[in-house]
Design a protein around this motif. Structure first.
Motif, PDB file in Angstrom:
ATOM      1  N   LYS A 470       0.832  -1.190   0.000  1.00  0.00           N
ATOM      2  CA  LYS A 470       0.000   0.000   0.000  1.00  0.00           C
ATOM      3  C   LYS A 470       0.873   1.248   0.000  1.00  0.00           C
ATOM      4  O   LYS A 470       1.854   1.334   0.736  1.00  0.00           O
ATOM      5  N   ALA A 471       0.523   2.234  -0.842  1.00  0.00           N
ATOM      6  CA  ALA A 471       1.268   3.488  -0.908  1.00  0.00           C
ATOM      7  C   ALA A 471       1.010   4.304   0.343  1.00  0.00           C
ATOM      8  O   ALA A 471      -0.142   4.490   0.749  1.00  0.00           O
ATOM      9  N   VAL A 472       2.095   4.816   0.975  1.00  0.00           N
ATOM     10  CA  VAL A 472       1.945   5.595   2.207  1.00  0.00           C
ATOM     11  C   VAL A 472       2.550   6.992   2.104  1.00  0.00           C
ATOM     12  O   VAL A 472       2.254   7.857   2.923  1.00  0.00           O
ATOM     13  N   LYS A 473       3.387   7.223   1.114  1.00  0.00           N
ATOM     14  CA  LYS A 473       4.057   8.522   1.041  1.00  0.00           C
ATOM     15  C   LYS A 473       4.425   8.834  -0.405  1.00  0.00           C
ATOM     16  O   LYS A 473       4.802   7.941  -1.168  1.00  0.00           O
ATOM     17  N   LYS A 474       4.320  10.107  -0.772  1.00  0.00           N
ATOM     18  CA  LYS A 474       4.654  10.535  -2.130  1.00  0.00           C
ATOM     19  C   LYS A 474       5.542  11.774  -2.068  1.00  0.00           C
ATOM     20  O   LYS A 474       5.268  12.707  -1.313  1.00  0.00           O
ATOM     21  N   TYR A 475       6.622  11.765  -2.837  1.00  0.00           N
ATOM     22  CA  TYR A 475       7.529  12.906  -2.957  1.00  0.00           C
ATOM     23  C   TYR A 475       7.410  13.452  -4.378  1.00  0.00           C
ATOM     24  O   TYR A 475       7.428  12.682  -5.340  1.00  0.00           O
ATOM     25  N   ILE A 476       7.327  14.759  -4.518  1.00  0.00           N
ATOM     26  CA  ILE A 476       7.271  15.378  -5.841  1.00  0.00           C
ATOM     27  C   ILE A 476       8.312  16.487  -5.918  1.00  0.00           C
ATOM     28  O   ILE A 476       8.307  17.410  -5.100  1.00  0.00           O
ATOM     29  N   VAL A 477       9.219  16.389  -6.884  1.00  0.00           N
ATOM     30  CA  VAL A 477      10.177  17.452  -7.184  1.00  0.00           C
ATOM     31  C   VAL A 477       9.697  18.137  -8.445  1.00  0.00           C
ATOM     32  O   VAL A 477       9.581  17.503  -9.506  1.00  0.00           O
ATOM     33  N   SER A 478       9.384  19.438  -8.365  1.00  0.00           N
ATOM     34  CA  SER A 478       8.773  20.154  -9.485  1.00  0.00           C
ATOM     35  C   SER A 478       9.468  21.479  -9.738  1.00  0.00           C
ATOM     36  O   SER A 478      10.008  22.100  -8.822  1.00  0.00           O
ATOM     37  N   GLY A 479       9.402  21.904 -11.000  1.00  0.00           N
ATOM     38  CA  GLY A 479       9.839  23.238 -11.396  1.00  0.00           C
ATOM     39  C   GLY A 479       8.709  23.952 -12.101  1.00  0.00           C
ATOM     40  O   GLY A 479       7.884  23.326 -12.773  1.00  0.00           O
ATOM     41  N   GLY A 480       8.660  25.272 -11.945  1.00  0.00           N
ATOM     42  CA  GLY A 480       7.586  26.033 -12.568  1.00  0.00           C
ATOM     43  C   GLY A 480       7.620  26.000 -14.075  1.00  0.00           C
ATOM     44  O   GLY A 480       6.604  26.206 -14.735  1.00  0.00           O
ATOM     45  N   ASN A 481       8.797  25.783 -14.640  1.00  0.00           N
ATOM     46  CA  ASN A 481       8.904  25.603 -16.084  1.00  0.00           C
ATOM     47  C   ASN A 481      10.057  24.653 -16.345  1.00  0.00           C
ATOM     48  O   ASN A 481      10.770  24.262 -15.424  1.00  0.00           O
TER      49      ASN A 481
END
Length: 829
Positions: A470-481
């Motif tokens: 079961k998924a318990v944690k999510k990490y997202i690395v994002s840039g505005g462009n």
């Protein structure tokens, strides 16, 4: 306490369940299937590399061997992880390690910085305690000096081989510098890039082969010598990559000539040394800006297979000790710090992590800072530095941040601490995601997904299938462009890393555009007890429990209330009765986090307890052990700026490394802001009592300090006073608001109260100021009424500060008559 307990029980009385993550209305573009029981290879370490030229910036200045506290706190603030680190670059071929050992006075500072292997390791181990090093031999140094380096790094003083030909016990030298155990070294590289780095038409195959033979002769002598000191070390020889010849993606005749030069070198080196080495070192640079990631990845297969032909009958693996992009004509320097570059690099990593021939992957580089850089190309603000090798940097505002590449690299550092397992990606759209899952020793599965950023101009949905988890944690690395997003002085928040709680079997997730994603899974049999456990941090000592918890995905807004229950360790939750409650507390959420520093009852005995944090719809549960089990106590004193402390240990206390933290102020702390740290360090325990000392930093304020010593879940503390010789007034304690609550965040119209103490021998006519700043510029100044403070007495100070537009408030006390400061500033951030 009784009323508060009843209030919390009513909040938690219902049986609470996390909801499933809802499916997205839009059809998913990709499907990912994971087989957690099918390992495709053993664990591949991920790490970073740098060079000795910029290494000194990790420290305060050339006059000290201490690590920069600002750098260290920045690493902790961004949750940086460094499993493996390599000090390489061409500077390794000119670094003479014996000039950088012993006291500062004993060191030669004419080349590079004053810091050496001991400071390198001690600094990095403060960030990641189990860090391993990749060490590059300087083949220009003597064979005997390199033998002594092996003694210094890998042997105990009692080893028969620890004494060199000069009669010096080099392992004891390391112990004398504060490192009692051998330093873990993943491998020793035989030099750095010693092949000819010229264009294909500038040298013949025969000339390349002749230089390779000279390299082999040096290696043969050194291998025999260092193996006589420690036959258990791992050794790595250099391969020649076509990308290291011209730094261009060539084709046709040029490509064929480049590859011929590489084969001329690699055939000689691998053929002569393959029975004496454990690894081949490969450096791989490519232009991710001008080439698609698929073209880069396809070229990897061809190039690595050529190397493997020479070692087909051996167990030799490839170490990728330098990987990254370079800039060719027509591209601005910022392109190599963009999300396009960072995500392209991430897709390359996913490829090589699943290749059988790869043993380790190192991202170059690490130690970037404003003012560094090869080409010294100024950015839009006229600042220089932070070029393509930079993973972490200071920006102009003085804040430490990861670059785009550093943020993606940190995602890999956290998610790849297990063995790669079978991961299948079925692309149903045009984005062409790449993914790889890893299974850790404690049973977790961690998944990294990196879409093809060249095509990802919108959010995409991904279905994940993983049986029994079961998924318990999510990490997202994002840039505005995609083209320019980065964390630097121009765009300090161009790249973000966010974490979200999850609770879904075979979830469908959304990947925002220009993003890389990591997902953590737990076996379903564990999730009933462990829902949200990963978000909660608990430490305890002999009197109190300190808890930091974080609720992600907008569960709570700042200022909302969260409750804490401390339960008997056998209590079931939900379903706990009032008799199960040991104590309780209540806190507000600050920036999605809640902080508790809860005193345990005086009659609470050492043992296992449960912490429950949450509201009526969401809660986290985690067990913890209360009571110091190996630390009996600590005492400390400070004279002339030097703190000396003595720690008593129980009989069962193991030898090893223990942490030391000195905090400004005394009493309860709910939010350890960076301005309160006076010292962060470690010491080695080798007996039932340990004595250590450290100097207070120059910027430290006079006043009371709390010294905390220990290890995870086992701490003791004491207080001491520090008085600067040039101060007459000190600010004691910590600032509070109108209700007496400790100030942990600036809010509009804040009333700030604190205590000023006269430490001089005569009365002082004083006035207090609160100076408010926004982005480094003064926005308002508030002042108190004048106060005459008698010697050795203290007075209450109250200020009504206009902080509506402030991000920093500076408190200080001045001489009313002569307009000069009595004390240095105290910052609230």
């Amino acid at each position: 306490m009784k009323n508060l307990n009843n209030k919390i029980i009513s909040v938690f009385s219902a049986v609470l369940l996390f909801g499933m993550i809802p499916a997205h209305a839009e059809a998913a573009n990709d499907n990912i299937s994971i087989e957690p029981e099918t390992e495709i290879k053993s664990q591949v370490p991920f790490g970073y590399g740098g060079d000795w030229n910029g290494y000194g910036y990790l420290f305060n200045n050339s006059e000290s061997l201490d690590c920069s506290e600002k750098w260290l706190l920045g690493m902790k603030q961004w949750d940086m992880k460094v499993p493996l680190y390599r000090m390489g670059g061409d500077s390794s071929n000119a670094f003479y390690w014996k000039t950088k050992i012993g006291s500062l006075d004993e060191r030669t500072s004419s080349d590079f910085e004053n810091k050496g292997y001991a400071e390198w390791y001690k600094t990095l181990s403060k960030v990641t305690p189990d860090v391993k090093l990749m060490v590059v031999f300087n083949l220009n140094d003597t064979v005997e000096n390199n033998k002594d380096l092996v003694r210094f790094l890998t042997l105990m003083p009692t080893d028969a081989n620890a004494v060199g030909s000069d009669g010096v016990n080099w392992a004891q030298k390391r112990v004398d510098m504060g490192i009692s155990n051998p330093i873990p070294v993943h491998a020793f590289e035989l030099g750095n890039e010693l092949y000819p780095k010229v264009d294909y038409n500038s040298i013949t195959n025969a000339e390349v082969a002749a230089q390779a033979q000279e390299y082999v002769q040096k290696c043969t002598e050194l291998i025999s010598a260092v193996n006589s000191v420690n036959p258990n070390i791992k050794l790595a020889a250099l391969t020649y990559s076509s990308s290291m010849i011209s730094y261009t993606d060539t084709s046709g005749t040029a490509k064929q000539e480049n590859e011929a030069r590489c084969r001329a070198w690699n055939s000689v080196v691998a053929g002569a040394l393959k029975n004496d080495i454990d690894f081949l070192v490969h450096h791989d640079y490519f232009n991710i800006i001008s080439k698609t990631s698929k073209a880069i990845i396809d070229r990897r297969d061809t190039e690595y297979n050529v190397i493997l032909d020479y070692i087909a009958d051996t167990d030799i693996k490839i170490l990728l000790t330098e990987t990254g992009s370079y800039i060719s004509g027509g591209y601005d320097i910022k392109d190599s710090n963009s999300m396009k570059y960072a995500l392209g690099l991430g897709r390359f990593y996913i490829k090589v992590f699943s290749m059988d021939c790869i043993d380790a992957v190192i991202q170059y580089g690490f130690n970037g800072y404003e003012g560094s850089g090869k080409a010294e190309i100024p950015n839009e603000n006229g600042e220089v530095g932070g070029e393509w090798w930079t993973s972490y940097r200071y920006c102009k505002d003085g804040v430490f941040r990861p670059s785009a590449a550093g943020a993606v690299g940190n995602l890999f550092a956290h998610m790849t601490d297990g063995s790669p397992v079978s991961t299948t990606v079925a692309n149903s759209g045009t984005v062409q995601s790449m993914a790889q899952a890893f299974k850790t020793q404690d049973g977790k599965v961690k998944l990294i997904i990196v879409p093809d950023v060249g095509r990802q101009n919108t959010d995409i949905n991904v279905n994940i299938y993983i049986p029994g988890y079961k998924a318990v944690k999510k990490y997202i690395v994002s840039g505005g462009n995609v083209e320019t997003a980065d964390n630097n002085s121009v765009t300090p928040n161009g790249v973000t890393t966010k974490m979200y709680s999850m609770n879904g079997i075979n979830p469908t997730i959304t990947i925002p555009k220009y993003s890389a994603v990591g997902i953590e899974f737990l076996p379903t049999a564990q999730t009933a007890e462990n829902d949200g456990v990963g978000e909660m941090s608990i430490t305890s000592d002999g009197s109190a429990v300190e808890i930091t918890d974080r609720f992600y995905a907008g569960t709570f807004s700042s200022g909302s209330g969260v409750s804490l229950l401390i339960l008997d360790g056998d209590a079931q939750y939900p379903g706990a009765s009032e008799a199960d409650i040991i104590t309780s507390d209540y806190a507000e959420v600050i920036d999605d986090k809640c902080y508790f520093k809860t005193e345990m009852p005086y009659d609470a005995i050492p043992g296992t307890y449960k912490a429950v944090v949450g509201t009526g719809s969401t809660y986290h549960v985690k067990s913890f052990v209360f009571g110091a089990s190996v630390l009996d106590g600590v005492s400390a004193s400070c004279e002339n700026g030097r703190v000396t402390a003595s720690v008593d240990f129980a009989e069962n206390a193991p030898d090893g490394t223990y942490t030391v933290t000195a905090l400004y102020g005394q009493g309860n702390f709910t939010d350890l802001n960076t301005h309160r740290f006076a010292y962060v360090g470690t010491f080695e325990k080798t007996s039932a009592e340990a004595v250590f000392s450290f100097d207070m930093p120059k910027e430290a304020l006079s006043g009371g300090y709390t010294l905390i010593v220990g290890s995870e879940n086992d701490r003791v503390k004491t207080n001491y006073e520090y008085v600067k010789n040039d101060e007459q007034v000190v600010i004691t304690g910590v600032p509070t608001d109108a209700s007496g609550q400790e100030i942990t965040k600036i809010s509009e119209g804040s009333e700030i109260n604190f205590i000023a103490k006269n430490i001089s021998n005569y009365p002082l006519d004083a006035i207090a100021y609160a100076c408010c700043y926004r982005n480094g510029k003064l926005t308002s100044v508030s002042m108190s009424e004048e106060k005459i403070i008698s010697p050795e007495e203290q007075t209450d100070v109250s200020l009504k500060a206009d902080v509506s537009n402030a991000d920093v408030v500076k408190l200080c006390i001045w001489d009313k008559n002569f307009v000069r400061p009595y004390t240095t500033a105290y910052y609230i951030k």
